[in-house]
Scaffold this active site. Structure first.
Site, mmCIF file in Angstrom:
data_model
loop_
_atom_site.group_PDB
_atom_site.id
_atom_site.type_symbol
_atom_site.label_atom_id
_atom_site.label_comp_id
_atom_site.label_asym_id
_atom_site.label_seq_id
_atom_site.Cartn_x
_atom_site.Cartn_y
_atom_site.Cartn_z
ATOM 1 N N LYS A 1 0.854 -1.189 0.000
ATOM 2 C CA LYS A 1 0.000 0.000 0.000
ATOM 3 C C LYS A 1 0.884 1.231 0.000
ATOM 4 O O LYS A 1 1.963 1.236 0.602
ATOM 5 C CB LYS A 1 -0.863 -0.010 1.270
ATOM 6 C CG LYS A 1 -2.090 0.849 1.183
ATOM 7 C CD LYS A 1 -3.224 0.143 0.460
ATOM 8 C CE LYS A 1 -4.436 1.034 0.306
ATOM 9 N NZ LYS A 1 -5.539 0.353 -0.376
ATOM 10 N N GLY B 122 -25.359 3.929 0.352
ATOM 11 C CA GLY B 122 -24.437 4.630 -0.539
ATOM 12 C C GLY B 122 -24.779 4.368 -1.990
ATOM 13 O O GLY B 122 -24.641 3.248 -2.485
ATOM 14 N N GLY C 33 -23.395 5.559 -4.775
ATOM 15 C CA GLY C 33 -22.302 6.172 -5.526
ATOM 16 C C GLY C 33 -21.901 5.319 -6.723
ATOM 17 O O GLY C 33 -22.736 4.639 -7.327
ATOM 18 N N ASN C 34 -20.614 5.343 -7.041
ATOM 19 C CA ASN C 34 -20.117 4.645 -8.237
ATOM 20 C C ASN C 34 -20.441 3.152 -8.233
ATOM 21 O O ASN C 34 -20.667 2.574 -9.294
ATOM 22 C CB ASN C 34 -18.600 4.817 -8.345
ATOM 23 C CG ASN C 34 -18.243 6.212 -8.794
ATOM 24 O OD1 ASN C 34 -18.883 6.777 -9.677
ATOM 25 N ND2 ASN C 34 -17.235 6.783 -8.160
ATOM 26 N N VAL C 35 -20.421 2.537 -7.034
ATOM 27 C CA VAL C 35 -20.733 1.107 -6.953
ATOM 28 C C VAL C 35 -22.214 0.895 -6.642
ATOM 29 O O VAL C 35 -22.887 0.076 -7.279
ATOM 30 C CB VAL C 35 -19.872 0.412 -5.870
ATOM 31 C CG1 VAL C 35 -20.246 -1.055 -5.756
ATOM 32 C CG2 VAL C 35 -18.391 0.556 -6.185
HETATM 33 P P1 NAI Z 1 -18.437 6.779 -4.081
HETATM 34 O O1 NAI Z 1 -17.733 7.866 -3.344
HETATM 35 O O2 NAI Z 1 -18.694 6.936 -5.550
HETATM 36 O O3 NAI Z 1 -19.863 6.485 -3.405
HETATM 37 C C1 NAI Z 1 -20.063 6.454 -2.029
HETATM 38 C C2 NAI Z 1 -21.452 7.031 -1.794
HETATM 39 O O4 NAI Z 1 -21.755 6.871 -0.414
HETATM 40 C C3 NAI Z 1 -21.552 8.519 -2.117
HETATM 41 O O5 NAI Z 1 -22.682 8.758 -2.921
HETATM 42 C C4 NAI Z 1 -21.669 9.170 -0.737
HETATM 43 O O6 NAI Z 1 -22.460 10.348 -0.764
HETATM 44 C C5 NAI Z 1 -22.334 8.077 0.054
HETATM 45 N N1 NAI Z 1 -22.117 8.118 1.493
HETATM 46 C C6 NAI Z 1 -21.027 8.572 2.171
HETATM 47 N N2 NAI Z 1 -21.213 8.422 3.492
HETATM 48 C C7 NAI Z 1 -22.436 7.865 3.643
HETATM 49 C C8 NAI Z 1 -23.181 7.451 4.771
HETATM 50 N N3 NAI Z 1 -22.723 7.601 6.013
HETATM 51 N N4 NAI Z 1 -24.397 6.918 4.569
HETATM 52 C C9 NAI Z 1 -24.903 6.771 3.319
HETATM 53 N N5 NAI Z 1 -24.236 7.143 2.203
HETATM 54 C C10 NAI Z 1 -23.014 7.683 2.380
HETATM 55 O O7 NAI Z 1 -17.599 5.446 -3.778
HETATM 56 P P2 NAI Z 1 -17.684 4.082 -4.564
HETATM 57 O O8 NAI Z 1 -16.641 4.034 -5.614
HETATM 58 O O9 NAI Z 1 -19.098 3.798 -4.903
HETATM 59 O O10 NAI Z 1 -17.192 3.059 -3.440
HETATM 60 C C11 NAI Z 1 -18.026 2.731 -2.350
HETATM 61 C C12 NAI Z 1 -17.205 1.933 -1.343
HETATM 62 O O11 NAI Z 1 -16.683 0.767 -1.957
HETATM 63 C C13 NAI Z 1 -15.999 2.697 -0.806
HETATM 64 O O12 NAI Z 1 -15.798 2.285 0.537
HETATM 65 C C14 NAI Z 1 -14.857 2.199 -1.666
HETATM 66 O O13 NAI Z 1 -13.612 2.295 -1.007
HETATM 67 C C15 NAI Z 1 -15.257 0.752 -1.864
HETATM 68 N N6 NAI Z 1 -14.710 0.146 -3.075
HETATM 69 C C16 NAI Z 1 -14.975 0.685 -4.301
HETATM 70 C C17 NAI Z 1 -14.454 0.098 -5.441
HETATM 71 C C18 NAI Z 1 -14.766 0.645 -6.795
HETATM 72 O O14 NAI Z 1 -14.528 -0.053 -7.784
HETATM 73 N N7 NAI Z 1 -15.306 1.845 -6.896
HETATM 74 C C19 NAI Z 1 -13.594 -1.112 -5.366
HETATM 75 C C20 NAI Z 1 -13.421 -1.619 -4.031
HETATM 76 C C21 NAI Z 1 -13.947 -0.987 -2.935
#
Ligand code: NAI
Length: 438
Positions: free
Chosen positions: A130, A234, A236-238
């Site tokens: 890391k 959440g 978001g992207n996932v």
């Molecule tokens: P993102 O930042 O696009 O989406 C996260 C979403 O969660 C955002 O819309 C945000 O407003 C919301 N959020 C933040 N705090 C919150 C809470 N307390 N309650 C409800 N919603 C909340 O991130 P992404 O890419 O979708 O990733 C989500 C998680 O998955 C992260 O922990 C990331 O590290 C993990 N992850 C993502 C990968 C990927 O391919 N994008 C791969 C492996 C892990």
């Protein structure tokens, strides 16, 4: 053991000043090949090595830790190499604010071990490592020029350590940052498609989460996703593509939430007319996790499974993308197990980000089998079979799934790479012998 030495208890910026005072720009902490004791490149920094060696479960014979002050903007940048039996240490670089050097070191040590487990369980021929950059409060992290400088300097660090660690995107970093790293080194992944990279991995990550849910339901004898209620934290992207995939799989109801009003409104629009509802919640509102559902999918932030939330959960399965969902990996794993809630270890089911990045060098094939085998039911290291193996052993031994998955991953992580063998320590020894730290 609590840290007491000022090098450890003070801020990363104080360490940068100390290094400047000593006339140093780099240092490393590497085990002595004869004794195995962790040794600092400079005697004045031995308290850092002593702290790491006594860092309890956060330190597990890491093969080498390398640090520099960035050429510009006085930022502490590190590369934590945990284990390289399966290949070069691979894992993202985090850009984060740390109050103390202890917090900084512990985060890097822990995250590097986590990558060893994630990569090994995914059957990747990569070790675990890391990168961590400690935010210098005096620089504007949002200034694109500053960011470009910082990541170019990080790229120089990657080149200097000769490939014992290969970096990638992580919390606080984006593809543009990786492109800047790539200007100074070949030892990065997750670069833009325009440069030959694999692009945003969020859709494959969501597919991996669905695979984990299916395996969990199968293990419980609870059938398929059809007719189930899933709560997605959440959007978001996932979380967003995950909702679409679950609806297509025939779930009866999806309850989503986000802290971002815009996200909630767009999701309501996008999935209007389908069995989907979204709630806007406050960032510190943990009560939403007690939503009545079959499957809870944490896809926002870490540490959401803890002594405050676990007793209130009403899900039978927890399976989501968020990293480090368990506030305490052992305590909370056990608490879920004792409550009869099946936890799909996050590092097993959210692997697709590193999978797509780590395999960039292999080129691209339509419907890529290197990707698809992780998501199908047949490959021994695919999410489905790996999860079933973890659940079966966990049921047989009574040990919770997170602990079981880590033990299985640990055994896999000690297998030597079929071509390169266990090469990392030789790279690291060469660096030390050639006076890398100056
Ligand atoms: P993102 O930042 O696009 O989406 C996260 C979403 O969660 C955002 O819309 C945000 O407003 C919301 N959020 C933040 N705090 C919150 C809470 N307390 N309650 C409800 N919603 C909340 O991130 P992404 O890419 O979708 O990733 C989500 C998680 O998955 C992260 O922990 C990331 O590290 C993990 N992850 C993502 C990968 C990927 O391919 N994008 C791969 C492996 C892990």
């Amino acid at each position: 053991m609590p840290a007491t030495h000022p090098l450890v208890t003070r801020s990363p910026q104080a360490l940068v000043e100390t290094l400047r005072g000593l006339g140093l720009r780099r240092f490393c902490l590497v085990p002595d090949p004869a004794t195995g004791a962790l040794v600092a490149s400079h005697p004045a920094l031995q308290p850092l090595a002593d702290f790491v060696a006594a860092a309890g479960r956060d330190f597990e014979g890491h093969e080498g830790l390398f640090f520099q002050i960035s050429e510009r903007h006085d930022t502490l940048q590190g590369a934590f190499v945990h284990r390289t039996c399966r290949g070069q240490a691979a894992g993202g670089v985090r850009y984060w604010a740390y109050d103390t050097v202890e917090d900084y070191l512990r985060d890097g040590l822990r995250l590097a071990m986590g990558m060893t487990h994630k990569n090994a369980l995914a059957g990747l021929w990569w070790g675990g490592g890391k990168g961590v950059m400690a935010r210098n409060p005096a620089v504007d992290r949002d200034d694109p020029g500053v960011r470009a400088d910082l990541y170019r300097d990080y790229g120089a660090l990657m080149t200097s350590i000769r490939g014992c660690y290969v970096t990638a995107e992580d919390v606080g970093t984006c593809v543009t940052d990786m492109d800047h790293i790539f200007e100074r080194t070949r030892f990065t992944t997750c670069i833009a498609p325009a440069l030959g990279g694999s692009g945003n991995p969020s859709v494959p990550t969501a597919r991996g989460v669905v695979a984990g849910m299916r395996a969990a339901l199968e293990h419980l004898g609870a059938g398929t996703l059809e007719g189930k209620t899933v709560a997605v934290q959440g959007l978001g992207n996932v979380g967003w593509p995950l909702v679409g995939m679950l609806l297509d799989a025939g779930v009866a109801r999806i309850i989503g939430c986000d802290v971002d009003e815009g996200r909630v409104a767009s999701a309501r629009d996008r999935f209007a007319g389908r069995p989907f509802e979204a709630t806007l919640i406050a960032r510190d509102d943990e009560s939403w996790l007690a939503t009545d559902c079959d499957v809870l999918a944490p896809c926002a932030t870490g540490a959401v499974l803890n002594p405050r939330t676990i007793p209130r959960l009403r899900a039978r399965v927890v399976c989501g993308a968020a990293n480090n969902q368990l506030e305490d990996p052992e305590r909370d794993d056990r608490a879920l197990h004792e409550r009869g809630i099946l936890y799909v270890p996050d590092f097993l089911t959210n692997r697709m980000g590193i999978v797509t990045c780590a395999d960039e060098q292999a080129g691209y094939v339509p419907g890529d089998p290197l990707i698809e085998r992780h998501l199908g039911r047949d490959w021994e290291h695919g999410i489905h079979r790996a999860a079933l193996r973890v659940f079966a052993e966990s049921s047989a031994t009574g040990r919770p799934p997170g602990t079981t998955a880590r033990a299985q991953a640990d055994a896999l992580s000690r297998e030597p790479h079929p071509i390169f063998g266990h090469r990392g320590p030789a790279i690291i020894r060469g660096l030390v012998d050639d006076g890398w730290a100056g």
